[in-house]
Design a protein around this motif. Structure first.
Motif, PDB file in Angstrom:
ATOM      1  N   ASN A 150       0.795  -1.230   0.000  1.00 60.99           N
ATOM      2  CA  ASN A 150       0.000   0.000   0.000  1.00 60.99           C
ATOM      3  C   ASN A 150       0.829   1.283   0.000  1.00 60.99           C
ATOM      4  O   ASN A 150       0.620   2.152  -0.847  1.00 60.99           O
ATOM      5  CB  ASN A 150      -0.927   0.019   1.217  1.00 60.99           C
ATOM      6  N   LEU A 151       1.740   1.379   0.930  1.00 61.72           N
ATOM      7  CA  LEU A 151       2.394   2.662   1.175  1.00 61.72           C
ATOM      8  C   LEU A 151       3.591   2.930   0.272  1.00 61.72           C
ATOM      9  O   LEU A 151       3.783   4.060  -0.188  1.00 61.72           O
ATOM     10  CB  LEU A 151       2.827   2.743   2.644  1.00 61.72           C
ATOM     11  N   ALA A 152       4.410   1.923   0.033  1.00 59.29           N
ATOM     12  CA  ALA A 152       5.691   2.146  -0.646  1.00 59.29           C
ATOM     13  C   ALA A 152       5.509   2.787  -2.016  1.00 59.29           C
ATOM     14  O   ALA A 152       6.176   3.785  -2.339  1.00 59.29           O
ATOM     15  CB  ALA A 152       6.454   0.826  -0.762  1.00 59.29           C
ATOM     16  N   ASN A 153       4.629   2.251  -2.833  1.00 59.24           N
ATOM     17  CA  ASN A 153       4.453   2.809  -4.176  1.00 59.24           C
ATOM     18  C   ASN A 153       3.779   4.174  -4.129  1.00 59.24           C
ATOM     19  O   ASN A 153       4.077   5.058  -4.943  1.00 59.24           O
ATOM     20  CB  ASN A 153       3.648   1.858  -5.054  1.00 59.24           C
ATOM     21  N   TYR A 154       2.858   4.377  -3.166  1.00 58.70           N
ATOM     22  CA  TYR A 154       2.224   5.691  -2.999  1.00 58.70           C
ATOM     23  C   TYR A 154       3.289   6.756  -2.728  1.00 58.70           C
ATOM     24  O   TYR A 154       3.291   7.825  -3.349  1.00 58.70           O
ATOM     25  CB  TYR A 154       1.213   5.634  -1.850  1.00 58.70           C
ATOM     26  N   LEU A 155       4.212   6.465  -1.817  1.00 54.95           N
ATOM     27  CA  LEU A 155       5.264   7.427  -1.502  1.00 54.95           C
ATOM     28  C   LEU A 155       6.194   7.623  -2.691  1.00 54.95           C
ATOM     29  O   LEU A 155       6.619   8.748  -2.989  1.00 54.95           O
ATOM     30  CB  LEU A 155       6.058   6.957  -0.283  1.00 54.95           C
ATOM     31  N   ARG A 156       6.506   6.540  -3.371  1.00 52.46           N
ATOM     32  CA  ARG A 156       7.410   6.618  -4.523  1.00 52.46           C
ATOM     33  C   ARG A 156       6.843   7.518  -5.621  1.00 52.46           C
ATOM     34  O   ARG A 156       7.554   8.323  -6.215  1.00 52.46           O
ATOM     35  CB  ARG A 156       7.658   5.210  -5.062  1.00 52.46           C
ATOM     36  N   GLN A 157       5.553   7.392  -5.859  1.00 52.14           N
ATOM     37  CA  GLN A 157       4.952   8.113  -6.976  1.00 52.14           C
ATOM     38  C   GLN A 157       4.516   9.535  -6.613  1.00 52.14           C
ATOM     39  O   GLN A 157       4.503  10.413  -7.478  1.00 52.14           O
ATOM     40  CB  GLN A 157       3.738   7.334  -7.516  1.00 52.14           C
ATOM     41  N   THR A 158       4.134   9.770  -5.361  1.00 48.24           N
ATOM     42  CA  THR A 158       3.650  11.099  -4.982  1.00 48.24           C
ATOM     43  C   THR A 158       4.736  11.968  -4.356  1.00 48.24           C
ATOM     44  O   THR A 158       4.610  13.196  -4.340  1.00 48.24           O
ATOM     45  CB  THR A 158       2.455  11.002  -4.017  1.00 48.24           C
ATOM     46  N   GLY A 159       5.771  11.375  -3.786  1.00 47.08           N
ATOM     47  CA  GLY A 159       6.966  12.109  -3.416  1.00 47.08           C
ATOM     48  C   GLY A 159       6.981  12.949  -2.160  1.00 47.08           C
ATOM     49  O   GLY A 159       7.712  13.945  -2.119  1.00 47.08           O
ATOM     50  N   PRO A 160       6.261  12.599  -1.067  1.00 48.78           N
ATOM     51  CA  PRO A 160       6.380  13.385   0.175  1.00 48.78           C
ATOM     52  C   PRO A 160       7.608  12.965   0.979  1.00 48.78           C
ATOM     53  O   PRO A 160       7.529  12.590   2.149  1.00 48.78           O
ATOM     54  CB  PRO A 160       5.081  13.039   0.903  1.00 48.78           C
ATOM     55  N   SER A 161       8.785  13.069   0.363  1.00 46.50           N
ATOM     56  CA  SER A 161      10.009  12.484   0.914  1.00 46.50           C
ATOM     57  C   SER A 161      10.644  13.384   1.964  1.00 46.50           C
ATOM     58  O   SER A 161      10.686  14.606   1.808  1.00 46.50           O
ATOM     59  CB  SER A 161      11.018  12.244  -0.213  1.00 46.50           C
ATOM     60  N   ILE A 162      11.184  12.776   2.995  1.00 42.33           N
ATOM     61  CA  ILE A 162      11.918  13.535   4.003  1.00 42.33           C
ATOM     62  C   ILE A 162      13.325  13.820   3.480  1.00 42.33           C
ATOM     63  O   ILE A 162      13.924  13.007   2.769  1.00 42.33           O
ATOM     64  CB  ILE A 162      11.985  12.759   5.344  1.00 42.33           C
ATOM     65  N   SER A 163      13.837  14.988   3.811  1.00 48.01           N
ATOM     66  CA  SER A 163      15.215  15.325   3.467  1.00 48.01           C
ATOM     67  C   SER A 163      16.176  14.432   4.254  1.00 48.01           C
ATOM     68  O   SER A 163      15.965  14.195   5.451  1.00 48.01           O
ATOM     69  CB  SER A 163      15.484  16.789   3.816  1.00 48.01           C
ATOM     70  N   PRO A 164      17.249  13.937   3.626  1.00 52.38           N
ATOM     71  CA  PRO A 164      18.244  13.171   4.392  1.00 52.38           C
ATOM     72  C   PRO A 164      18.814  13.952   5.565  1.00 52.38           C
ATOM     73  O   PRO A 164      19.122  13.365   6.608  1.00 52.38           O
ATOM     74  CB  PRO A 164      19.328  12.868   3.352  1.00 52.38           C
ATOM     75  N   PHE A 165      18.934  15.264   5.406  1.00 47.97           N
ATOM     76  CA  PHE A 165      19.422  16.072   6.528  1.00 47.97           C
ATOM     77  C   PHE A 165      18.461  15.987   7.712  1.00 47.97           C
ATOM     78  O   PHE A 165      18.866  15.777   8.863  1.00 47.97           O
ATOM     79  CB  PHE A 165      19.602  17.530   6.096  1.00 47.97           C
TER      80      PHE A 165
END
Length: 392
Positions: free
Chosen positions: A230-245
């Protein structure tokens, strides 16, 4: 780490991956992309035929360390970090829904969470119902065959209502729905929703996990299967990514989380007890006090009462403002979970988008203040509050 260690050890060492340089402090990989030895290697990586990183919108070594350490702390199989707490809530809810599905939620939610449930989801054909989370009969009456997500905060923001997580989980599971618990106020140190039957836990890591008011972040935790499906592809495609910093900041903060939360909670209880006995305070809301309506349940679900105290100043908004403006050590801010003690007026800030009638139904009146008790000396905090009440 192959052995299962206790919490504090896991918070210092869990999930660590060292580079060839053997650094003691976890490395910060500030990179958007990755280099492959050959085109064939890139093809295998994209087909998931070999492990490795592809693009930091999908995953990143520093972010992954943070996620794995959070999973160890929560007792979850897996975790995914996001750019903010609301990104985590939105992703956890929407990644598993489609038009025709139904969300059942507690009405005592943070204002932005209510927006997702009440306003945003219905735009896509997803219906929603809000109930009094303390009333198990209301949950049972509102559950539907097409309910796919049940969502709650416990303790809630800002009135600190405590909901029976195990009982609501059983109601959700009776129709195959997934229970999502926003565990921000309790923190993963004081409450483990997955152990109480929840399926998914979400955090605004901006709060206690960072703990020092520096950066934004969020986390979603669940089973590996649910995240993969459910979640992994949603995050991959929509992009609410946390900054590595930001993930690195959170990762380092986790080292002291257990120590900080327990000191926060000790200060919180001391302040709550002082306020409860003061003549200018009408009511105090704190799960660790015997006067709290769900105190017994809170102490079954939580180790301590936490560091958030809500209370009503006699005299309404004007008196509440005079009191808050007179504080010296405690600072006015809508944030919480900081090392610094912070106070806000929910009716005019975090919950101002609700109508007066909606706020009244939640028990949020114009005299209510929400205090996030920090790591200052507890006696200094009490003296500051006492002096401000006198000046107010």
């Amino acid at each position: 780490m192959t052995k299962t260690y206790r919490t504090r050890t896991s918070l210092v060492h869990g999930g660590t991956v060292r580079s060839q340089f053997g650094e003691t402090s976890e490395a910060m990989f500030l990179t958007s992309g990755y280099v492959y030895e050959t085109m064939e290697a890139a093809e295998r990586r994209f087909k998931n035929e070999e492990p490795g990183f592809v693009y930091s919108r999908f995953s990143n070594p520093t972010v992954r360390m943070f996620e794995e350490r959070m999973a160890l702390l929560e007792g979850a199989e897996d975790a995914r970090a996001t750019a903010s707490g609301m990104a985590a809530v939105t992703a956890a809810i929407l990644c598993q829904l489609k038009a025709g599905d139904h969300i059942l939620a507690s009405q005592a939610l943070f204002g932005s969470c209510r927006f997702i449930v009440e306003d945003l989801a219905p735009r896509y054909g997803i219906t929603s119902t809000l109930v009094d989370g303390r009333d198990l009969a209301a949950w049972k009456a509102a559950i539907r065959p097409n309910t796919k997500v049940v969502f709650l905060e416990s303790p809630s923001n800002p009135t600190l209502e405590v909901i029976d997580i195990r009982a609501v989980a059983e109601i959700a599971h009776s129709v195959g729905a997934k229970l999502i618990v926003d565990n921000v106020f309790a923190t993963p140190v004081l409450q483990k929703p997955l152990q109480l039957g929840a399926d998914i836990v979400v955090y605004s890591a901006t709060k206690h996990i960072d703990g020092q008011g520096r950066c934004l972040g969020g986390v979603v935790l669940s089973t590996k299967q649910w995240i993969d499906e459910n979640l992994a592809n949603y995050l991959r495609q929509t992009g609410p990514s946390i900054s590595p910093f930001n993930a690195w900041i959170m990762l380092k903060s986790l080292e002291t989380l257990d120590l900080r939360i327990r000191e926060h909670a000790r200060n919180g209880e001391a302040v709550a007890r002082f306020l409860e006995g003061h003549g200018k305070i009408a009511r105090v809301f704190y799960p660790g006090l015997p006067s709290h309506p769900q105190h017994e349940l809170a102490m079954k679900q939580m180790e301590m009462g936490g560091n958030i105290v809500a209370f009503e100043v006699k005299g309404g908004k004007e008196a509440a403002f005079r009191f808050a403006n007179a504080l010296r050590v405690v600072k006015i801010s809508n944030n919480l979970g900081d090392a610094k003690s912070l106070i806000t007026h929910p009716a005019t800030t975090t919950h101002q988008r609700l109508t007066p009638e909606q706020r009244a139904a939640l028990g949020i009146n114009d005299g209510m203040l929400r205090l996030s008790v920090g790591l200052e000396d507890g006696q200094d905090l009490i003296e500051d509050i006492e002096a401000a009440l006198g000046r107010a």
